[in-house]
Design a protein around this motif. Structure first.
Motif, PDB file in Angstrom:
ATOM      1  N   TYR A 179       0.823  -1.212   0.000  1.00 10.17           N
ATOM      2  CA  TYR A 179       0.000   0.000   0.000  1.00 10.17           C
ATOM      3  C   TYR A 179       0.856   1.261   0.000  1.00 10.17           C
ATOM      4  O   TYR A 179       0.500   2.263  -0.625  1.00 10.17           O
ATOM      5  N   MET A 180       1.977   1.223   0.694  1.00 10.71           N
ATOM      6  CA  MET A 180       2.821   2.418   0.780  1.00 10.71           C
ATOM      7  C   MET A 180       3.382   2.817  -0.577  1.00 10.71           C
ATOM      8  O   MET A 180       3.583   4.005  -0.857  1.00 10.71           O
ATOM      9  N   LYS A 181       3.623   1.840  -1.427  1.00  9.87           N
ATOM     10  CA  LYS A 181       4.214   2.126  -2.732  1.00  9.87           C
ATOM     11  C   LYS A 181       3.310   3.004  -3.594  1.00  9.87           C
ATOM     12  O   LYS A 181       3.788   3.725  -4.482  1.00  9.87           O
ATOM     13  N   LEU A 182       2.013   2.980  -3.334  1.00 11.82           N
ATOM     14  CA  LEU A 182       1.072   3.790  -4.111  1.00 11.82           C
ATOM     15  C   LEU A 182       1.320   5.285  -3.925  1.00 11.82           C
ATOM     16  O   LEU A 182       0.992   6.091  -4.794  1.00 11.82           O
ATOM     17  N   ARG A 183       1.928   5.663  -2.804  1.00 14.51           N
ATOM     18  CA  ARG A 183       2.190   7.071  -2.529  1.00 14.51           C
ATOM     19  C   ARG A 183       3.477   7.562  -3.184  1.00 14.51           C
ATOM     20  O   ARG A 183       3.705   8.775  -3.252  1.00 14.51           O
ATOM     21  N   GLY A 184       4.338   6.649  -3.622  1.00 20.63           N
ATOM     22  CA  GLY A 184       5.608   7.059  -4.206  1.00 20.63           C
ATOM     23  C   GLY A 184       5.964   6.218  -5.413  1.00 20.63           C
ATOM     24  O   GLY A 184       6.798   5.313  -5.333  1.00 20.63           O
ATOM     25  N   PRO A 185       5.356   6.496  -6.573  1.00 17.17           N
ATOM     26  CA  PRO A 185       5.547   5.644  -7.746  1.00 17.17           C
ATOM     27  C   PRO A 185       6.840   5.893  -8.521  1.00 17.17           C
ATOM     28  O   PRO A 185       7.168   5.127  -9.426  1.00 17.17           O
ATOM     29  N   ASP A 186       7.589   6.966  -8.188  1.00 15.41           N
ATOM     30  CA  ASP A 186       8.762   7.309  -9.002  1.00 15.41           C
ATOM     31  C   ASP A 186       9.947   6.380  -8.764  1.00 15.41           C
ATOM     32  O   ASP A 186      10.681   6.043  -9.695  1.00 15.41           O
ATOM     33  N   PHE A 187      10.156   5.987  -7.502  1.00 16.74           N
ATOM     34  CA  PHE A 187      11.324   5.151  -7.201  1.00 16.74           C
ATOM     35  C   PHE A 187      11.185   4.553  -5.810  1.00 16.74           C
ATOM     36  O   PHE A 187      10.773   5.243  -4.875  1.00 16.74           O
ATOM     37  N   THR A 188      11.523   3.279  -5.664  1.00 20.00           N
ATOM     38  CA  THR A 188      11.535   2.614  -4.368  1.00 20.00           C
ATOM     39  C   THR A 188      12.960   2.203  -4.036  1.00 20.00           C
ATOM     40  O   THR A 188      13.631   1.555  -4.838  1.00 20.00           O
ATOM     41  N   SER A 189      13.416   2.610  -2.858  1.00 17.37           N
ATOM     42  CA  SER A 189      14.760   2.238  -2.411  1.00 17.37           C
ATOM     43  C   SER A 189      14.654   1.431  -1.126  1.00 17.37           C
ATOM     44  O   SER A 189      13.762   1.660  -0.303  1.00 17.37           O
ATOM     45  N   LYS A 190      15.567   0.487  -0.956  1.00 16.70           N
ATOM     46  CA  LYS A 190      15.653  -0.313   0.261  1.00 16.70           C
ATOM     47  C   LYS A 190      17.078  -0.221   0.781  1.00 16.70           C
ATOM     48  O   LYS A 190      18.034  -0.455   0.049  1.00 16.70           O
ATOM     49  N   THR A 191      17.196   0.150   2.056  1.00 13.77           N
ATOM     50  CA  THR A 191      18.501   0.380   2.660  1.00 13.77           C
ATOM     51  C   THR A 191      18.534  -0.236   4.052  1.00 13.77           C
ATOM     52  O   THR A 191      17.504  -0.284   4.725  1.00 13.77           O
ATOM     53  N   SER A 192      19.700  -0.678   4.474  1.00 14.30           N
ATOM     54  CA  SER A 192      19.912  -1.113   5.850  1.00 14.30           C
ATOM     55  C   SER A 192      21.068  -0.319   6.437  1.00 14.30           C
ATOM     56  O   SER A 192      22.079  -0.094   5.770  1.00 14.30           O
ATOM     57  N   ILE A 193      20.891   0.138   7.661  1.00 11.80           N
ATOM     58  CA  ILE A 193      21.931   0.883   8.353  1.00 11.80           C
ATOM     59  C   ILE A 193      21.896   0.501   9.822  1.00 11.80           C
ATOM     60  O   ILE A 193      20.818   0.466  10.436  1.00 11.80           O
ATOM     61  N   ASP A 194      23.055   0.180  10.369  1.00 11.96           N
ATOM     62  CA  ASP A 194      23.129  -0.341  11.731  1.00 11.96           C
ATOM     63  C   ASP A 194      22.179  -1.531  11.839  1.00 11.96           C
ATOM     64  O   ASP A 194      22.269  -2.451  11.049  1.00 11.96           O
TER      65      ASP A 194
END
Length: 207
Positions: A20-35
């Protein structure tokens, strides 16, 4: 519109959690891990150069993800995208930084050196934001569904015009309410021309 998820829980099925969250940001999806944290951000680019998030300061000790637009970003400097003004405001004003931001936003700023997370919204809470602290697991997301699909319990909506400060050393948090004052009395318009002038100013700062 953009959306984000920040969590200490491992994200096994990104498509399911982000559905559902992806519907709000269709231009690009990024996945990151930190700590020990995992981040999903869905971008809808509005202001400046199309810039995937998270954003970092030059030392990479401060991380930011946010949804919204900062209208007075030029007050803090000349940036490729308005989100960097939030980092600048934090570095300049510390825990008071959100009161200097004029815009519509929900944000999460992580100070790695202090091991503190700052979560907040604008004065009216125009952008949705949900949180859950479940024992030693933390989750913050634009949509409640993102946290529910990670099996978080006790999910609540972040109060508008407040700053939540999460201390990762103790896994406790405090809330600073009523960060920015809004003078309702002086918003009254005495005549049509006064209203038109205020309306034009409102449009101009948004474009």
């Amino acid at each position: 519109m953009c959306s984000f998820l920040f969590t200490s829980k491992q994200i096994i099925d990104q498509e399911y959690v982000n559905y559902y969250m992806k519907l709000r940001g269709p231009d690009f999806t990024s996945k990151t891990s930190i700590d020990d944290f995992h981040i999903i951000h869905n971008l809808l680019s509005i202001t400046g150069v199309k810039t995937p998030q998270p954003l970092y300061d030059h030392t990479e000790e401060i991380l930011l993800i946010f949804n919204g637009e900062i209208y007075n970003h030029s007050d803090f400097g000349n940036y490729s995208t308005d989100g960097y003004a939030i980092i600048e405001a934090y570095q300049k004003y510390g825990t008071e930084f959100t009161q200097y931001l004029d815009g519509e936003f929900s944000l999460l700023l992580y100070d790695k050196k202090l091991r503190k997370i700052y979560v907040g919204t604008d004065v009216f809470g125009t952008k949705p934001l949900y949180m859950s602290i479940d024992n030693f697991n933390i989750g913050i997301a634009t949509y409640e569904s993102g946290l529910a699909r990670l099996n978080f319990d006790n999910i609540w909506k972040v109060n508008n015009n407040a700053l939540y400060i999460i201390d990762l050393n103790s896994y406790s948090y405090q809330v600073k309410p009523k960060i920015r004052k809004f003078d309702v009395e002086n918003q009254y318009k005495s005549d049509y021309n006064d209203w038109i002038s205020a309306f034009e100013k409102s449009i101009l700062k948004r474009i």
